[in-house]
Write a protein that holds these residues in place. Structure first.
Motif, short mmCIF file in Angstrom:
data_model
loop_
_atom_site.label_atom_id
_atom_site.label_comp_id
_atom_site.label_asym_id
_atom_site.label_seq_id
_atom_site.Cartn_x
_atom_site.Cartn_y
_atom_site.Cartn_z
N ALA A 95 -4.91 0.37 -24.22
CA ALA A 95 -5.34 1.85 -24.13
C ALA A 95 -5.49 1.99 -25.70
O ALA A 95 -5.18 1.46 -26.61
N PHE A 96 -6.13 3.32 -26.06
CA PHE A 96 -6.02 3.90 -27.44
C PHE A 96 -5.64 5.22 -27.44
O PHE A 96 -5.51 5.90 -26.31
N THR A 97 -4.73 5.52 -28.63
CA THR A 97 -4.25 6.88 -28.79
C THR A 97 -5.29 7.92 -28.77
O THR A 97 -6.20 7.82 -29.29
N ASP A 98 -4.88 8.87 -28.09
CA ASP A 98 -5.67 10.30 -28.26
C ASP A 98 -5.33 11.16 -29.58
O ASP A 98 -4.75 10.49 -30.53
N GLU A 99 -5.86 12.14 -29.61
CA GLU A 99 -5.82 12.94 -31.04
C GLU A 99 -4.47 13.27 -31.37
O GLU A 99 -4.16 13.74 -32.37
N ASN A 100 -3.63 13.53 -30.26
CA ASN A 100 -2.05 13.67 -30.55
C ASN A 100 -1.45 12.47 -30.68
O ASN A 100 -0.20 12.57 -30.65
N GLY A 101 -2.10 11.27 -30.79
CA GLY A 101 -1.30 10.00 -30.95
C GLY A 101 -0.56 9.55 -29.88
O GLY A 101 0.18 8.56 -29.67
N ASN A 102 -0.84 10.16 -28.57
CA ASN A 102 -0.25 9.51 -27.25
C ASN A 102 -1.00 8.65 -26.66
O ASN A 102 -2.27 8.48 -26.84
N TYR A 103 -0.28 7.68 -25.98
CA TYR A 103 -0.81 6.67 -25.19
C TYR A 103 -0.04 6.44 -23.88
O TYR A 103 1.03 6.89 -23.59
N SER A 104 -0.72 5.64 -22.83
CA SER A 104 -0.02 5.39 -21.62
C SER A 104 -0.59 3.90 -21.26
O SER A 104 -1.84 3.88 -21.01
N VAL A 105 0.22 3.00 -21.05
CA VAL A 105 -0.10 1.83 -20.13
C VAL A 105 0.57 1.53 -18.96
O VAL A 105 1.62 2.06 -18.84
N GLU A 106 -0.23 0.88 -18.15
CA GLU A 106 0.51 0.47 -16.77
C GLU A 106 -0.09 -1.07 -16.26
O GLU A 106 -1.22 -1.17 -16.37
N MET A 107 1.06 -1.78 -15.92
CA MET A 107 0.85 -3.16 -15.23
C MET A 107 1.33 -2.85 -13.93
O MET A 107 2.24 -2.70 -13.85
N LYS A 108 0.67 -3.74 -13.01
CA LYS A 108 1.11 -3.75 -11.71
C LYS A 108 1.21 -5.05 -11.17
O LYS A 108 0.55 -6.16 -11.61
N GLY A 109 2.48 -5.37 -10.76
CA GLY A 109 2.77 -6.72 -10.34
C GLY A 109 3.28 -7.74 -11.24
O GLY A 109 3.17 -8.83 -11.17
N ILE A 110 4.06 -7.06 -12.10
CA ILE A 110 4.56 -8.02 -13.41
C ILE A 110 5.72 -8.95 -12.50
O ILE A 110 6.41 -8.30 -11.63
N ILE A 111 5.96 -9.89 -13.12
CA ILE A 111 7.00 -10.61 -12.38
C ILE A 111 8.23 -10.58 -12.90
O ILE A 111 9.30 -11.14 -12.34
N GLY A 112 8.51 -10.04 -14.00
CA GLY A 112 9.78 -9.85 -14.66
C GLY A 112 9.54 -9.46 -16.15
O GLY A 112 8.61 -9.04 -16.53
N PHE A 113 10.68 -9.11 -16.64
CA PHE A 113 10.89 -8.43 -18.15
C PHE A 113 11.31 -9.78 -18.98
O PHE A 113 11.83 -10.65 -18.27
N PRO A 114 11.09 -9.41 -20.28
CA PRO A 114 10.43 -8.19 -20.80
C PRO A 114 9.29 -8.29 -20.72
O PRO A 114 8.47 -9.09 -20.53
N VAL A 115 8.77 -6.89 -21.34
CA VAL A 115 7.34 -6.61 -21.52
C VAL A 115 7.06 -6.21 -22.99
O VAL A 115 7.92 -5.39 -23.70
N LYS A 116 6.17 -6.65 -23.72
CA LYS A 116 5.91 -6.44 -24.96
C LYS A 116 4.72 -5.30 -25.04
O LYS A 116 3.69 -5.54 -24.34
N ILE A 117 4.81 -4.50 -25.96
CA ILE A 117 3.93 -3.34 -26.31
C ILE A 117 3.64 -3.88 -27.81
O ILE A 117 4.24 -3.79 -28.63
N TYR A 118 2.28 -4.08 -27.93
CA TYR A 118 1.62 -3.98 -29.16
C TYR A 118 0.81 -2.79 -29.64
O TYR A 118 0.17 -2.63 -28.79
N ALA A 119 0.98 -2.41 -31.00
CA ALA A 119 0.06 -1.28 -31.31
C ALA A 119 -0.63 -1.88 -32.63
O ALA A 119 -0.05 -2.35 -33.48
N GLU A 120 -1.69 -1.67 -32.63
CA GLU A 120 -2.58 -2.16 -33.71
C GLU A 120 -3.82 -1.31 -34.26
O GLU A 120 -4.52 -0.80 -33.50
N ASP A 121 -3.98 -1.30 -35.42
CA ASP A 121 -5.01 -0.36 -36.05
C ASP A 121 -6.37 -1.42 -35.90
O ASP A 121 -6.35 -2.31 -36.58
N VAL A 122 -7.58 -0.84 -35.17
CA VAL A 122 -8.48 -1.75 -35.14
C VAL A 122 -9.80 -0.87 -35.67
O VAL A 122 -10.99 -1.65 -35.59
N ASP A 123 -9.67 0.47 -36.08
CA ASP A 123 -10.97 0.94 -36.57
C ASP A 123 -11.05 0.90 -38.02
O ASP A 123 -11.91 1.64 -38.72
#
Length: 168
Positions: free
Chosen positions: A76-104
């Motif tokens: 996902a990409f952040t909106d003008e307020n810096g908010n984001y939301s990601v969703e994964m279905k059917g994960i087998i377990g934790f941990p889950v890594k979340i990466y934030a990266e400036d690509v522009d």
């Protein structure tokens, strides 16, 4: 004679099938898969990405959510307020890594990438599951504070020249 030949052919065929069966079952790596009898869950993460110096939200930061096991990920990409939301279905377990990266690039400034590891104890269950599905888990405060990246330019900087007029 027929009995010896039949016995030999049986041994050769059995040996070939066992070699082919072992070869087909051995892969390079072991990746667990969500099959029947493997507990799985759905995961959602929401958060805000802000600038470390100004504390203002940053737009167009790429956020990737990826579980440790499996192939299911979300970007996902952040909106003008810096908010984001990601969703994964059917994960087998934790941990889950979340990466934030400036690509522009320089469009909104240069920022260093960052990551966050989410354990199951850091989430709350919002929906109960049944059977092998454990339910839906979410983390609503997966926030990032990104530092500015120092961009080093190599080479000779461009020079500007002023024409000096001679005094008469």
């Amino acid at each position: 004679m027929k009995k010896i030949a039949l016995n030999t052919y049986t041994k050769i065929i059995a040996w070939l099938l066992s070699v082919l069966g072992l070869n087909a079952g051995c892969g390079d790596t072991f990746e667990p898969r969500a099959e029947y009898g493997v507990p799985s869950a759905d995961f959602r993460a929401k958060g805000t990405i802000t600038d470390a110096k100004t504390n203002k939200p940053i737009q167009n930061i790429r956020v990737i959510g990826k579980p440790e096991y499996g192939y299911e990920s979300d970007t996902a990409f952040t909106d003008e307020n810096g908010n984001y939301s990601v969703e994964m279905k059917g994960i087998i377990g934790f941990p889950v890594k979340i990466y934030a990266e400036d690509v522009d690039g320089a469009l909104n400034g240069w920022y260093n990438p960052d990551s966050l590891q989410v354990e199951q104890r850091d989430t709350r269950q919002v929906k109960k599951g049944n059977g092998w599905h454990s339910g839906v888990f979410e983390k609503n405060d997966a926030n990032f504070i990104l530092e500015h990246r120092i961009v080093v330019e190599y080479g000779v900087p461009a020079a500007t020249y002023k024409k000096i007029e001679e005094q008469k």
